[in-house]
Scaffold this active site. Structure first.
Site, PDB file in Angstrom:
ATOM      1  N   ASP A  90       0.816  -1.217   0.000  1.00 27.51           N
ATOM      2  CA  ASP A  90       0.000   0.000   0.000  1.00 27.51           C
ATOM      3  C   ASP A  90       0.853   1.273   0.000  1.00 27.51           C
ATOM      4  O   ASP A  90       0.464   2.289   0.571  1.00 27.51           O
ATOM      5  CB  ASP A  90      -0.969   0.007   1.202  1.00 27.51           C
ATOM      6  CG  ASP A  90      -1.731  -1.294   1.293  1.00 27.51           C
ATOM      7  OD1 ASP A  90      -2.346  -1.672   0.288  1.00 27.51           O
ATOM      8  OD2 ASP A  90      -1.687  -1.955   2.351  1.00 27.51           O
ATOM      9  N   LYS A  94       1.713   2.578  -5.368  1.00 23.31           N
ATOM     10  CA  LYS A  94       2.444   2.315  -6.621  1.00 23.31           C
ATOM     11  C   LYS A  94       1.829   3.034  -7.816  1.00 23.31           C
ATOM     12  O   LYS A  94       2.496   3.326  -8.795  1.00 23.31           O
ATOM     13  CB  LYS A  94       2.503   0.813  -6.894  1.00 23.31           C
ATOM     14  CG  LYS A  94       3.541   0.115  -6.025  1.00 23.31           C
ATOM     15  CD  LYS A  94       3.683  -1.330  -6.380  1.00 23.31           C
ATOM     16  CE  LYS A  94       2.835  -2.215  -5.656  1.00 23.31           C
ATOM     17  NZ  LYS A  94       2.713  -2.875  -4.579  1.00 23.31           N
ATOM     18  N   ASN A 113      -5.501 -10.363  -3.939  1.00 23.88           N
ATOM     19  CA  ASN A 113      -5.239  -9.824  -2.595  1.00 23.88           C
ATOM     20  C   ASN A 113      -4.758  -8.383  -2.678  1.00 23.88           C
ATOM     21  O   ASN A 113      -4.745  -7.656  -1.702  1.00 23.88           O
ATOM     22  CB  ASN A 113      -4.200 -10.677  -1.836  1.00 23.88           C
ATOM     23  CG  ASN A 113      -2.981 -11.035  -2.676  1.00 23.88           C
ATOM     24  OD1 ASN A 113      -2.973 -10.861  -3.897  1.00 23.88           O
ATOM     25  ND2 ASN A 113      -1.969 -11.555  -2.036  1.00 23.88           N
ATOM     26  N   GLY A 170      -4.761  -4.387  -4.188  1.00 21.75           N
ATOM     27  CA  GLY A 170      -5.871  -3.455  -4.386  1.00 21.75           C
ATOM     28  C   GLY A 170      -5.344  -2.099  -4.769  1.00 21.75           C
ATOM     29  O   GLY A 170      -4.492  -1.560  -4.092  1.00 21.75           O
ATOM     30  N   HIS A 171      -5.794  -1.587  -5.896  1.00 18.12           N
ATOM     31  CA  HIS A 171      -5.497  -0.198  -6.182  1.00 18.12           C
ATOM     32  C   HIS A 171      -6.775   0.504  -6.592  1.00 18.12           C
ATOM     33  O   HIS A 171      -7.590  -0.031  -7.331  1.00 18.12           O
ATOM     34  CB  HIS A 171      -4.377   0.003  -7.213  1.00 18.12           C
ATOM     35  CG  HIS A 171      -4.274  -1.052  -8.252  1.00 18.12           C
ATOM     36  ND1 HIS A 171      -3.342  -2.052  -8.173  1.00 18.12           N
ATOM     37  CD2 HIS A 171      -4.980  -1.282  -9.360  1.00 18.12           C
ATOM     38  CE1 HIS A 171      -3.492  -2.847  -9.207  1.00 18.12           C
ATOM     39  NE2 HIS A 171      -4.478  -2.405  -9.949  1.00 18.12           N
ATOM     40  N   ARG A 187       2.529 -29.433  -6.295  1.00 19.49           N
ATOM     41  CA  ARG A 187       2.290 -30.021  -7.628  1.00 19.49           C
ATOM     42  C   ARG A 187       0.895 -30.627  -7.771  1.00 19.49           C
ATOM     43  O   ARG A 187       0.696 -31.626  -8.445  1.00 19.49           O
ATOM     44  CB  ARG A 187       3.400 -31.034  -7.972  1.00 19.49           C
ATOM     45  CG  ARG A 187       4.730 -30.327  -8.135  1.00 19.49           C
ATOM     46  CD  ARG A 187       5.887 -31.246  -8.091  1.00 19.49           C
ATOM     47  NE  ARG A 187       6.022 -31.873  -6.788  1.00 19.49           N
ATOM     48  CZ  ARG A 187       7.050 -32.597  -6.405  1.00 19.49           C
ATOM     49  NH1 ARG A 187       8.052 -32.788  -7.241  1.00 19.49           N
ATOM     50  NH2 ARG A 187       7.103 -33.126  -5.217  1.00 19.49           N
ATOM     51  N   GLN A 235       1.695  -6.645  -3.546  1.00 21.46           N
ATOM     52  CA  GLN A 235       2.191  -6.645  -2.159  1.00 21.46           C
ATOM     53  C   GLN A 235       3.533  -5.909  -2.101  1.00 21.46           C
ATOM     54  O   GLN A 235       3.701  -4.945  -2.820  1.00 21.46           O
ATOM     55  CB  GLN A 235       2.278  -8.066  -1.578  1.00 21.46           C
ATOM     56  CG  GLN A 235       0.927  -8.743  -1.423  1.00 21.46           C
ATOM     57  CD  GLN A 235       0.345  -9.188  -2.749  1.00 21.46           C
ATOM     58  OE1 GLN A 235       0.975  -9.899  -3.501  1.00 21.46           O
ATOM     59  NE2 GLN A 235      -0.864  -8.779  -3.038  1.00 21.46           N
ATOM     60  N   THR A 251       2.868 -12.771   2.465  1.00 22.69           N
ATOM     61  CA  THR A 251       1.998 -13.386   1.475  1.00 22.69           C
ATOM     62  C   THR A 251       2.740 -14.607   0.928  1.00 22.69           C
ATOM     63  O   THR A 251       3.846 -14.911   1.363  1.00 22.69           O
ATOM     64  CB  THR A 251       1.584 -12.369   0.387  1.00 22.69           C
ATOM     65  OG1 THR A 251       0.522 -12.932  -0.384  1.00 22.69           O
ATOM     66  CG2 THR A 251       2.754 -11.985  -0.516  1.00 22.69           C
ATOM     67  N   LEU A 302       4.291  12.373   1.150  1.00 20.54           N
ATOM     68  CA  LEU A 302       5.060  13.316   1.982  1.00 20.54           C
ATOM     69  C   LEU A 302       4.120  14.348   2.611  1.00 20.54           C
ATOM     70  O   LEU A 302       4.324  14.777   3.751  1.00 20.54           O
ATOM     71  CB  LEU A 302       6.132  14.009   1.127  1.00 20.54           C
ATOM     72  CG  LEU A 302       7.078  14.929   1.879  1.00 20.54           C
ATOM     73  CD1 LEU A 302       7.936  14.147   2.872  1.00 20.54           C
ATOM     74  CD2 LEU A 302       7.983  15.710   0.928  1.00 20.54           C
ATOM     75  N   GLY A 310       5.789  12.027  -4.032  1.00 24.11           N
ATOM     76  CA  GLY A 310       4.346  12.274  -4.079  1.00 24.11           C
ATOM     77  C   GLY A 310       3.991  13.309  -3.030  1.00 24.11           C
ATOM     78  O   GLY A 310       4.341  13.175  -1.860  1.00 24.11           O
ATOM     79  N   GLY A 351       0.654  14.748  -2.871  1.00 22.03           N
ATOM     80  CA  GLY A 351      -0.795  14.899  -2.716  1.00 22.03           C
ATOM     81  C   GLY A 351      -1.502  13.776  -3.433  1.00 22.03           C
ATOM     82  O   GLY A 351      -0.869  13.004  -4.164  1.00 22.03           O
TER      83      GLY A 351
HETATM   84  P1  IMP Z   1      -2.623 -13.125   1.765  1.00 24.31           P
HETATM   85  O1  IMP Z   1      -1.804 -12.499   0.677  1.00 24.31           O
HETATM   86  O2  IMP Z   1      -4.106 -12.940   1.573  1.00 24.31           O
HETATM   87  O3  IMP Z   1      -2.263 -14.557   2.011  1.00 24.31           O
HETATM   88  O4  IMP Z   1      -2.274 -12.348   3.134  1.00 24.31           O
HETATM   89  C1  IMP Z   1      -0.993 -12.471   3.761  1.00 24.31           C
HETATM   90  C2  IMP Z   1      -0.550 -11.154   4.371  1.00 24.31           C
HETATM   91  O5  IMP Z   1      -0.261 -10.210   3.326  1.00 24.31           O
HETATM   92  C3  IMP Z   1      -1.603 -10.478   5.244  1.00 24.31           C
HETATM   93  O6  IMP Z   1      -0.954  -9.797   6.298  1.00 24.31           O
HETATM   94  C4  IMP Z   1      -2.243  -9.462   4.311  1.00 24.31           C
HETATM   95  O7  IMP Z   1      -2.836  -8.390   4.995  1.00 24.31           O
HETATM   96  C5  IMP Z   1      -1.024  -9.014   3.513  1.00 24.31           C
HETATM   97  N1  IMP Z   1      -1.363  -8.496   2.183  1.00 24.31           N
HETATM   98  C6  IMP Z   1      -1.765  -9.182   1.094  1.00 24.31           C
HETATM   99  N2  IMP Z   1      -1.965  -8.370   0.056  1.00 24.31           N
HETATM  100  C7  IMP Z   1      -1.663  -7.128   0.453  1.00 24.31           C
HETATM  101  C8  IMP Z   1      -1.631  -5.831  -0.193  1.00 24.31           C
HETATM  102  O8  IMP Z   1      -1.912  -5.677  -1.393  1.00 24.31           O
HETATM  103  N3  IMP Z   1      -1.263  -4.781   0.600  1.00 24.31           N
HETATM  104  C9  IMP Z   1      -0.912  -4.927   1.885  1.00 24.31           C
HETATM  105  N4  IMP Z   1      -0.903  -6.104   2.523  1.00 24.31           N
HETATM  106  C10 IMP Z   1      -1.281  -7.198   1.828  1.00 24.31           C
END
Ligand code: IMP
Length: 428
Positions: free
Chosen positions: A13, A16, A38, A40-41, A142, A223, A238, A331, A412, A414
């Site tokens: 987070d 990016k 997993n 998110g943007h 596998r 991540q 992750t 910043l 960055g 703002g």
């Molecule tokens: P998983 O990727 O769902 O298995 O989660 C494993 C760990 O990675 C957890 O602490 C999640 O909160 C963290 N995590 C997974 N994806 C993100 C992301 O995009 N941003 C921040 N933390 C993440």
């Protein structure tokens, strides 16, 4: 230009999107090489805000070919949901390529992710519950299902049977859940086959040919470094390689093609989920960073843990990833603070250490050693050159640069796309 890798330097987070926007139309391919939905943007299309979890951000730029490479785990239902939502908003998604070798997240992976977390109790990882870990576990064991398998019904059935055999024992006997039927999974996956077929490609070959032809390929890591399964704060990570090396294995493009590694680093630190975080704040300052920086998860909505900038973590990232350029984000969130502490080293059992400790328990009880920097109160969101920043903000950036092991090429200032100060061209 050759291959460029863009990764997060901390626990995710970092923003990016700022760096992607900066590279914008100069990129021909944007490749997601690890993780799944997993990530998110948040993207803004017209007046609407929309959260993408699986698709690479390049899907929104005209003329860019977005690629989901072999290192990604794909939840096909989510893939089509995101594609449909974008199509409904007038975005052309017809360029998307999906690797035939990418693994699939199925219903049983999501189920196993959630029940395992529940049974871990206090030792929970705090996963996103999207089935990421179990899908990667099957890949390494596998017994995974790949995109190419859904084009051969017999093979698909055999593989699903193989994968479910053990899992059903686990679900029924250990977790007290119902068994999952093979046919249920097979028919669900087959239902996507014809829609998926035109997107599926040997993406490693496509990308290598593109590089031969002089195209610019951007590898966008999901991540971040400290969540990498090998180099992060294991087991609170992750299940994929989010560091720059993952771009090579996760795409089939060799490491010697990669000439630039851009790491995005926040001017402070955040993390979601459990695990060590030495500079975490539990006081009003932490709340200040959370509310001023809108630090809530895009995927799960969870409030993020917040803390001061951790220079040993940035240095570690610079080393593990071979960072050529940092993009410092948010910043402006620090504007208004009288002084800003920066962690420059740790104390472990009374001994000062300069680097991230290799021992998990040492990192768990590492105490930050802070240096204080004077803050600024001027609004910096309109700054477009380094000289536009107040002296104390410039000094803060220069101090981070000196402590973090690589140059800070953009800052960055703002939330808007244009709110950025560029010091060195990221492609030059
Ligand atoms: P998983 O990727 O769902 O298995 O989660 C494993 C760990 O990675 C957890 O602490 C999640 O909160 C963290 N995590 C997974 N994806 C993100 C992301 O995009 N941003 C921040 N933390 C993440």
């Amino acid at each position: 230009m050759p291959a460029i890798v863009l990764i997060g330097a901390q626990w995710g987070d970092e923003g990016k999107g700022k760096a992607t926007d900066l590279l914008g139309s100069r990129v021909d391919y944007v490749v997601k090489f690890n993780g799944g939905n997993n990530a998110g943007h948040t993207v803004v299309i017209g007046s609407e805000k929309y959260a993408l979890h699986l698709l690479p951000s390049g899907i929104l730029t005209d003329g860019v070919v977005p690629v989901i490479a072999n290192g990604v785990v794909v939840d096909i239902e989510v893939l089509f949901d995101e594609l449909e939502a974008l199509t409904a908003r007038g975005v052309d998604v017809s360029n998307l390529l999906v690797s035939a070798n990418a693994h699939i997240i199925t219903q049983y992976h999501r189920t196993v992710d959630r029940v395992t977390e529940r049974f871990l109790g206090k030792r929970q990882i705090g996963t996103t519950g999207r089935g990421i870990g179990p899908a990667y576990a099957d890949k390494i064991n596998r017994v995974g299902i790949r995109i190419q398998d859904i084009f051969d019904e017999n093979i698909l059935r055999q593989k699903v049977e193989g994968a479910l055999e053990q899992k059903n024992h686990l679900l029924v006997k250990v977790y007290n859940r119902r068994a999952i039927g093979v046919e249920e999974i097979v028919s669900d996956l087959l239902s996507y086959a014809e829609r998926l077929r035109p997107m599926v490609a040997d993406t490693g070959l496509v990308l290598n040919k593109a590089l031969e032809a002089g195209k610019t390929v951007l590898f966008e890591g999901g991540q971040a470094t400290m969540l990498d399964v090998d180099h992060g704060t294991y087991p609170f990570v992750t299940s994929s390689n989010a560091t720059s090396g993952g771009a090579a294995t996760g795409s089939g493009v060799a490491p010697n093609r990669i000439e630039r590694v851009i790491a995005v680093v926040k001017a402070y630190t955040t993390r979601v989920g459990a695990g060590p975080f030495p500079t975490e704040l539990f006081d009003d300052s932490g709340e200040y960073l959370r509310s001023k920086g809108f630090e809530f998860g895009t995927t799960t909505g969870r409030p993020r843990r917040t803390g001061w900038y951790d220079a040993p973590v940035a240095r570690y990232s610079a080393r593990v990833n071979g960072v050529t350029d940092f993009v410092l984000t948010k910043l402006d969130v620090l504007t208004g603070l009288t002084t800003i502490p920066v962690c420059v080293a740790y104390e472990v059992d009374g001994v000062r250490v300069e680097e991230v400790p290799v021992s998990q328990s040492d990192f768990h009880h590492a105490v930050p050693v802070y240096e204080e920097f004077p803050g600024w109160s001027e609004d910096i969101t309109g700054a477009r050159t380094f000289e536009d920043l107040p002296k104390n903000a410039r000094d803060y950036v220069l101090a981070l640069e000196a402590l973090s092991g690589s140059r800070i090429s953009a800052i960055g200032v703002g939330p808007g796309r244009e709110a950025i100060v560029v010091r060195h061209d990221l492609l030059g």
